[in-house]
Motif scaffolding. Structure first.
Motif, PDB file in Angstrom:
ATOM      1  N   VAL A 279      18.219  52.128  79.361  1.00  0.00           N
ATOM      2  CA  VAL A 279      17.107  52.140  78.402  1.00  0.00           C
ATOM      3  C   VAL A 279      17.592  51.530  77.094  1.00  0.00           C
ATOM      4  CG1 VAL A 279      16.013  54.176  79.436  1.00  0.00           C
ATOM      5  CG2 VAL A 279      17.619  54.467  77.570  1.00  0.00           C
ATOM      6  N   PRO A 280      16.706  50.953  76.302  1.00  0.00           N
ATOM      7  CA  PRO A 280      17.146  50.347  75.042  1.00  0.00           C
ATOM      8  C   PRO A 280      17.850  51.364  74.140  1.00  0.00           C
ATOM      9  CG  PRO A 280      14.845  49.826  75.475  1.00  0.00           C
ATOM     10  CD  PRO A 280      15.263  50.845  76.483  1.00  0.00           C
ATOM     11  N   GLU A 281      18.898  50.925  73.483  1.00  0.00           N
ATOM     12  CA  GLU A 281      19.580  51.747  72.496  1.00  0.00           C
ATOM     13  C   GLU A 281      19.587  50.978  71.188  1.00  0.00           C
ATOM     14  OE1 GLU A 281      23.350  53.446  73.670  1.00  0.00           O
ATOM     15  OE2 GLU A 281      22.709  53.527  75.765  1.00  0.00           O
ATOM     16  N   TYR A 282      19.474  51.723  70.096  1.00  0.00           N
ATOM     17  CA  TYR A 282      19.405  51.136  68.770  1.00  0.00           C
ATOM     18  C   TYR A 282      20.543  51.738  67.948  1.00  0.00           C
ATOM     19  CZ  TYR A 282      14.830  50.381  70.758  1.00  0.00           C
ATOM     20  OH  TYR A 282      13.809  50.036  71.611  1.00  0.00           O
ATOM     21  N   ILE A 283      21.362  50.888  67.348  1.00  0.00           N
ATOM     22  CA  ILE A 283      22.530  51.364  66.630  1.00  0.00           C
ATOM     23  C   ILE A 283      22.478  50.854  65.198  1.00  0.00           C
ATOM     24  CG2 ILE A 283      25.048  51.468  66.581  1.00  0.00           C
ATOM     25  CD1 ILE A 283      23.397  50.342  69.751  1.00  0.00           C
ATOM     26  N   ILE A 284      22.676  51.770  64.264  1.00  0.00           N
ATOM     27  CA  ILE A 284      22.759  51.391  62.854  1.00  0.00           C
ATOM     28  C   ILE A 284      24.152  51.762  62.349  1.00  0.00           C
ATOM     29  CG2 ILE A 284      20.282  51.570  62.406  1.00  0.00           C
ATOM     30  CD1 ILE A 284      20.872  54.325  61.088  1.00  0.00           C
ATOM     31  N   TYR A 285      24.591  51.082  61.310  1.00  0.00           N
ATOM     32  CA  TYR A 285      25.924  51.309  60.745  1.00  0.00           C
ATOM     33  C   TYR A 285      25.847  51.712  59.281  1.00  0.00           C
ATOM     34  CZ  TYR A 285      26.895  49.057  65.117  1.00  0.00           C
ATOM     35  OH  TYR A 285      26.916  48.757  66.459  1.00  0.00           O
ATOM     36  N   GLU A 286      24.633  51.920  58.816  1.00  0.00           N
ATOM     37  CA  GLU A 286      24.371  52.368  57.445  1.00  0.00           C
ATOM     38  C   GLU A 286      23.441  53.585  57.549  1.00  0.00           C
ATOM     39  OE1 GLU A 286      23.851  53.564  54.078  1.00  0.00           O
ATOM     40  OE2 GLU A 286      25.170  51.820  54.074  1.00  0.00           O
ATOM     41  N   PRO A 287      23.946  54.781  57.262  1.00  0.00           N
ATOM     42  CA  PRO A 287      23.155  56.003  57.442  1.00  0.00           C
ATOM     43  C   PRO A 287      21.807  56.015  56.731  1.00  0.00           C
ATOM     44  CG  PRO A 287      25.447  56.553  57.055  1.00  0.00           C
ATOM     45  CD  PRO A 287      25.314  55.063  56.828  1.00  0.00           C
ATOM     46  N   ARG A 288      21.675  55.298  55.633  1.00  0.00           N
ATOM     47  CA  ARG A 288      20.403  55.299  54.894  1.00  0.00           C
ATOM     48  C   ARG A 288      19.273  54.620  55.647  1.00  0.00           C
ATOM     49  NH1 ARG A 288      22.496  52.948  49.362  1.00  0.00           N
ATOM     50  NH2 ARG A 288      23.628  51.725  50.888  1.00  0.00           N
ATOM     51  N   GLN A 289      19.580  53.979  56.783  1.00  0.00           N
ATOM     52  CA  GLN A 289      18.533  53.316  57.571  1.00  0.00           C
ATOM     53  C   GLN A 289      17.751  54.297  58.445  1.00  0.00           C
ATOM     54  OE1 GLN A 289      21.475  49.774  58.504  1.00  0.00           O
ATOM     55  NE2 GLN A 289      19.542  49.448  59.542  1.00  0.00           N
ATOM     56  N   ALA A 290      18.130  55.569  58.485  1.00  0.00           N
ATOM     57  CA  ALA A 290      17.447  56.548  59.324  1.00  0.00           C
ATOM     58  C   ALA A 290      17.039  57.772  58.513  1.00  0.00           C
ATOM     59  CB  ALA A 290      18.341  56.975  60.477  1.00  0.00           C
ATOM     60  N   THR A 291      15.848  58.269  58.806  1.00  0.00           N
ATOM     61  CA  THR A 291      15.324  59.465  58.171  1.00  0.00           C
ATOM     62  C   THR A 291      14.805  60.396  59.257  1.00  0.00           C
ATOM     63  OG1 THR A 291      14.593  58.121  56.298  1.00  0.00           O
ATOM     64  CG2 THR A 291      13.665  60.331  56.476  1.00  0.00           C
ATOM     65  N   ILE A 292      15.191  61.656  59.199  1.00  0.00           N
ATOM     66  CA  ILE A 292      14.672  62.642  60.153  1.00  0.00           C
ATOM     67  C   ILE A 292      13.239  62.983  59.757  1.00  0.00           C
ATOM     68  CG2 ILE A 292      14.940  64.964  61.099  1.00  0.00           C
ATOM     69  CD1 ILE A 292      17.985  64.666  60.349  1.00  0.00           C
ATOM     70  N   GLU A 293      12.310  62.801  60.705  1.00  0.00           N
ATOM     71  CA  GLU A 293      10.898  63.087  60.449  1.00  0.00           C
ATOM     72  C   GLU A 293      10.503  64.468  60.989  1.00  0.00           C
ATOM     73  OE1 GLU A 293       8.409  60.892  59.054  1.00  0.00           O
ATOM     74  OE2 GLU A 293      10.111  59.702  58.364  1.00  0.00           O
ATOM     75  N   TYR A 294      10.963  64.781  62.212  1.00  0.00           N
ATOM     76  CA  TYR A 294      10.616  66.052  62.853  1.00  0.00           C
ATOM     77  C   TYR A 294      11.792  66.573  63.651  1.00  0.00           C
ATOM     78  CZ  TYR A 294       5.804  64.588  61.963  1.00  0.00           C
ATOM     79  OH  TYR A 294       4.651  64.181  61.362  1.00  0.00           O
ATOM     80  N   ILE A 295      11.846  67.900  63.810  1.00  0.00           N
ATOM     81  CA  ILE A 295      12.784  68.524  64.736  1.00  0.00           C
ATOM     82  C   ILE A 295      11.929  69.095  65.860  1.00  0.00           C
ATOM     83  CG2 ILE A 295      14.512  70.314  65.074  1.00  0.00           C
ATOM     84  CD1 ILE A 295      15.134  70.066  62.057  1.00  0.00           C
ATOM     85  N   LEU A 296      12.179  68.641  67.082  1.00  0.00           N
ATOM     86  CA  LEU A 296      11.386  69.078  68.234  1.00  0.00           C
ATOM     87  C   LEU A 296      12.168  70.078  69.054  1.00  0.00           C
ATOM     88  CD1 LEU A 296      10.215  65.525  69.374  1.00  0.00           C
ATOM     89  CD2 LEU A 296       9.015  67.116  67.870  1.00  0.00           C
ATOM     90  N   GLN A 297      11.521  71.164  69.436  1.00  0.00           N
ATOM     91  CA  GLN A 297      12.114  72.163  70.322  1.00  0.00           C
ATOM     92  C   GLN A 297      11.629  71.839  71.729  1.00  0.00           C
ATOM     93  OE1 GLN A 297      11.589  76.176  68.981  1.00  0.00           O
ATOM     94  NE2 GLN A 297      11.744  76.971  71.053  1.00  0.00           N
ATOM     95  N   VAL A 298      12.562  71.596  72.646  1.00  0.00           N
ATOM     96  CA  VAL A 298      12.203  71.138  73.987  1.00  0.00           C
ATOM     97  C   VAL A 298      12.812  72.070  75.022  1.00  0.00           C
ATOM     98  CG1 VAL A 298      12.344  69.205  75.600  1.00  0.00           C
ATOM     99  CG2 VAL A 298      12.214  68.761  73.153  1.00  0.00           C
ATOM    100  N   ASN A 299      12.014  72.489  75.982  1.00  0.00           N
ATOM    101  CA  ASN A 299      12.506  73.285  77.102  1.00  0.00           C
ATOM    102  C   ASN A 299      12.441  72.436  78.363  1.00  0.00           C
ATOM    103  OD1 ASN A 299      12.974  75.804  75.756  1.00  0.00           O
ATOM    104  ND2 ASN A 299      10.758  76.003  75.589  1.00  0.00           N
ATOM    105  N   GLU A 300      13.530  72.385  79.086  1.00  0.00           N
ATOM    106  CA  GLU A 300      13.555  71.626  80.342  1.00  0.00           C
ATOM    107  C   GLU A 300      12.878  72.439  81.419  1.00  0.00           C
ATOM    108  OE1 GLU A 300      17.123  68.899  80.956  1.00  0.00           O
ATOM    109  OE2 GLU A 300      17.975  70.643  79.918  1.00  0.00           O
ATOM    110  N   VAL A 301      12.136  71.763  82.279  1.00  0.00           N
ATOM    111  CA  VAL A 301      11.436  72.434  83.377  1.00  0.00           C
ATOM    112  C   VAL A 301      12.140  72.132  84.670  1.00  0.00           C
ATOM    113  CG1 VAL A 301       9.257  72.646  84.601  1.00  0.00           C
ATOM    114  CG2 VAL A 301       9.264  72.199  82.156  1.00  0.00           C
TER     115      VAL A 301
END
Length: 129
Positions: free
Chosen positions: A107-129
């Motif tokens: 699957v596509p992967e996206y890599i950044i080398y400058e932390p300011r390029q990413a912002t956390i928008e949401y924290i999702l709680q996920v349960n595996e079925v």
């Protein structure tokens, strides 16, 4: 926020960067179970800027660093939408191309080398079925 890793716990196929995927299944592989909560995933806004697409792993990748070429000097400068000039071979992120398109990842992967390029928008709680 984020910080660049000193050591990757899961390898570094594309260098010491911060890795993202648009596939939740890929992200679940790297998420740890939190008792009483399941797994937590971060939904991020990632600014790729001008990406460099790669089909092969480059473990030493560190992001774009201007380099002087003895034969041709510095690379040609091009204007960006904001009017800023930058070398024509400059890039802000790396996009790993899938096997389906001749690359090495599922699957596509996206890599950044400058932390300011990413912002956390949401924290999702996920349960595996």
């Amino acid at each position: 926020g984020y910080r660049l890793p000193v050591n990757h716990a899961h390898g570094s196929m594309f260098g010491k960067g911060i890795y993202f995927a648009d596939s939740p299944q890929k992200s679940m592989q790297y998420s740890q179970y939190v008792p009483g909560h399941g797994k937590l995933l971060l939904l991020n806004r990632v600014e790729l800027g001008q990406p460099k697409f790669t089909r092969v792993a480059v473990p030493g990748e560190q992001g774009y660093k201007p380099r002087y070429n003895r034969r041709s000097g510095f690379t040609w400068l091009v204007s960006t939408l904001g009017g800023v000039e930058r070398p024509s071979n400059a890039y802000d992120s790396v996009v790993a191309v899938t096997k389906e398109r001749g690359g090495e990842v599922k699957v596509p992967e996206y890599i950044i080398y400058e932390p300011r390029q990413a912002t956390i928008e949401y924290i999702l709680q996920v349960n595996e079925v």
